[in-house]
Design an enzyme around this catalytic site. Structure first.
Site, PDB file in Angstrom:
ATOM      1  CD  GLU A 135      -2.657  -1.310   0.167  1.00 36.13           C
ATOM      2  OE1 GLU A 135      -2.948  -0.517  -0.663  1.00 36.13           O
ATOM      3  OE2 GLU A 135      -3.567  -2.417  -0.121  1.00 36.13           O
ATOM      4  CB  CYS A 161      -1.095   7.198   1.239  1.00 40.31           C
ATOM      5  SG  CYS A 161      -2.222   6.244   2.102  1.00 40.31           S
TER       6      CYS A 161
END
Length: 478
Positions: A225, A259
């Site tokens: 991720e 993010c």
């Protein structure tokens, strides 16, 4: 920062990690397929830990940041983790149920097929500093739901939190089920070399490549991720104030250190000036001054210096910087940087070339959506895109033509918090999924099992082959 965390000496870390893995694997072999009741008990214990230590978790994270809004920790970390566990518990029995699959009846009369989800064994989790409770406990809920054991390596910027987890967790789980490790130097390198049954890494693309390379030596499957430059795309049919309110909420949360935050925003040329004026109204109403406890600090001095340098570079090269709250532009002592909008940034400046990860929002203008599509598709695929439009045809066109890890339509970030949606990147923004049923599947072996009938029709096709076999095979292959 003074290190008061009980940690493992560097020269023994490899042995300590290997020893923990060996104990967890032995425990897995002793009980390879925990029952529904055992898994639910683990999930409830995980949830109880969060609830019983909620205030301490918030305080530890704030100490690691210098200042982290308690409300943001509750909203973005504590609530998703505890609420997510309720979701997992509610669906677990159905997820664990073997799936029936069809059988080719011409060949196997009376036979049956099943897909049985079974635990992989021991899963490693490498956690970043920006949402360390969310990004450890949410994966753990799926890891435990799938019947696994876990070793979790915390970030070097989460020292207070790591200390709390290392001290408190043994009262809830034995180390052969769950153990946390602090990053004291070299731990991450050794951790990624372990022969896990699966490894989950959340962090930067640069580190992700190193982790994947280390895991490849063991042929350990990896879920990455990562991040990227997630754009908001505001279309001319969408109310500009609503878009500004939603984009700026996400951009200022955690001081932009997310993010999946809006990295930059595309707007019609005619809307840029109006968006700036709206931002100058909206942001000061939420954060009247830089010192407010509601506004989070930048995580460390290196990140602070990088963001200040990026602003200075953009200004010196002709960009216009619009500071959105009164007072100083930044405060080094508290590591806080005021939210900024950046106009006319040079294409090759740091703010447009790399993930910003801070409270800085470049605005980019367009005359045609084709320009936006071409520009996004020319770069790495982002972790998310955020189209703002009430025109269903326009939204579907953007979904069809711009690939990303995930999408929130008419808002930003919130697809990540939907328990029943998978979360994951694509290309340089990551690989693999977790959250929802896909999270359970990621940490399970979907094991195909064929059950032969008492009588096998293939018996008539055993050698020596004759005319009957010729006729049957001619029929099957016609």
């Amino acid at each position: 920062m003074t290190d008061t965390t009980p940690s493992i000496a560097f020269d023994t870390i490899g042995h300590a990690l290997s020893d923990c893995l060996a104990k967890q694997r032995a425990a897995y072999f002793a009980n390879p397929v925990p029952t529904v009741a055992e898994r639910k008990a683990d999930l409830r214990t995980l949830q109880r830990f969060i609830r019983e230590n909620k205030d301490a978790l918030c305080a530890a994270i704030s100490a690691d940041y210098g200042n982290r809004s308690k409300h943001e920790t509750l909203l973005a970390e504590i609530f998703p983790a505890t609420d997510g566990i309720d979701h997992v518990i509610g669906h677990l029995r159905r997820w664990m149920k073997p799936q029936r699959r069809s059988v080719d009846l011409r060949n196997f009369l009376g036979a049956s097929n099943r897909v049985i989800p079974q635990p992989l064994g021991v899963v490693g989790v490498i956690v970043p500093w920006n949402f360390p409770v969310n990004l450890s406990f949410v994966p753990l809920s799926y890891i435990f739901a799938a019947g696994n054991r876990a070793m979790v390596k915390m970030s070097e910027n989460s020292r207070h939190l790591a200390k709390l987890l290392i001290e408190k967790m043994p009262a809830y789980f034995p180390p052969e089920k769950l153990q946390f490790f602090d990053e004291t130097g070299g731990v991450g390198v050794e951790f990624s070399k372990l022969h896990f049954d699966h490894l989950l890494f959340t962090g930067s693309g640069t580190t992700g490549r190193s982790v994947m390379a280390a895991a490849a030596k063991n042929l350990c499957p990896v879920t990455l991720e990562l991040g990227g430059k997630a754009p908001a795309i505001v279309c001319d049919d969408f109310p500009l104030r609503v878009a500004a309110e939603r984009i700026l909420f996400v951009k200022c949360m955690n001081a932009g250190q997310i993010c999946t935050t809006v990295d930059h925003a595309w707007l019609p040329e005619k809307s840029i000036e109006a968006f700036v004026k709206l931002a100058q109204e909206i942001v000061p109403a939420r954060y009247p001054q830089l010192s407010t406890v509601d506004y989070t600090s930048i995580i460390d001095e290196r990140a602070f210096d990088r963001l200040v340098a990026a602003l200075d570079d953009a200004r010196e090269r002709g960009a216009t910087l619009v500071q959105l709250i009164p007072g100083p532009a930044y405060d080094r002592a508290s590591r806080k940087i005021a939210p900024h909008i950046v106009l006319n940034a040079p294409e090759d400046c740091a703010l447009l070339q790399r993930e910003i990860f801070g409270p800085i929002l470049p605005l980019r203008s367009y005359k045609s959506l084709e320009t936006v599509i071409t520009h996004i598709n020319a770069g790495p695929r982002p972790l998310a895109i955020y189209p703002f439009s009430h025109n269903g045809t326009t939204v579907q066109m953007l979904l069809d033509r711009v690939m990303s890890g995930g999408v929130s339509v008419n808002d930003a970030l919130f697809h990540v918090g939907q328990h029943d949606l998978p979360f994951g990147g694509v290309g340089e923004s990551g690989m693999g999924h977790y959250h929802g049923f896909e999270g359970f599947q990621t940490f399970s072996k979907l094991r195909p099992v064929f059950y032969q009938a008492r009588f096998s029709s293939l018996k008539f096709l055993w050698p020596p082959y004759g005319k009957f076999a010729d006729r049957v095979l001619a029929f099957l292959t016609k």
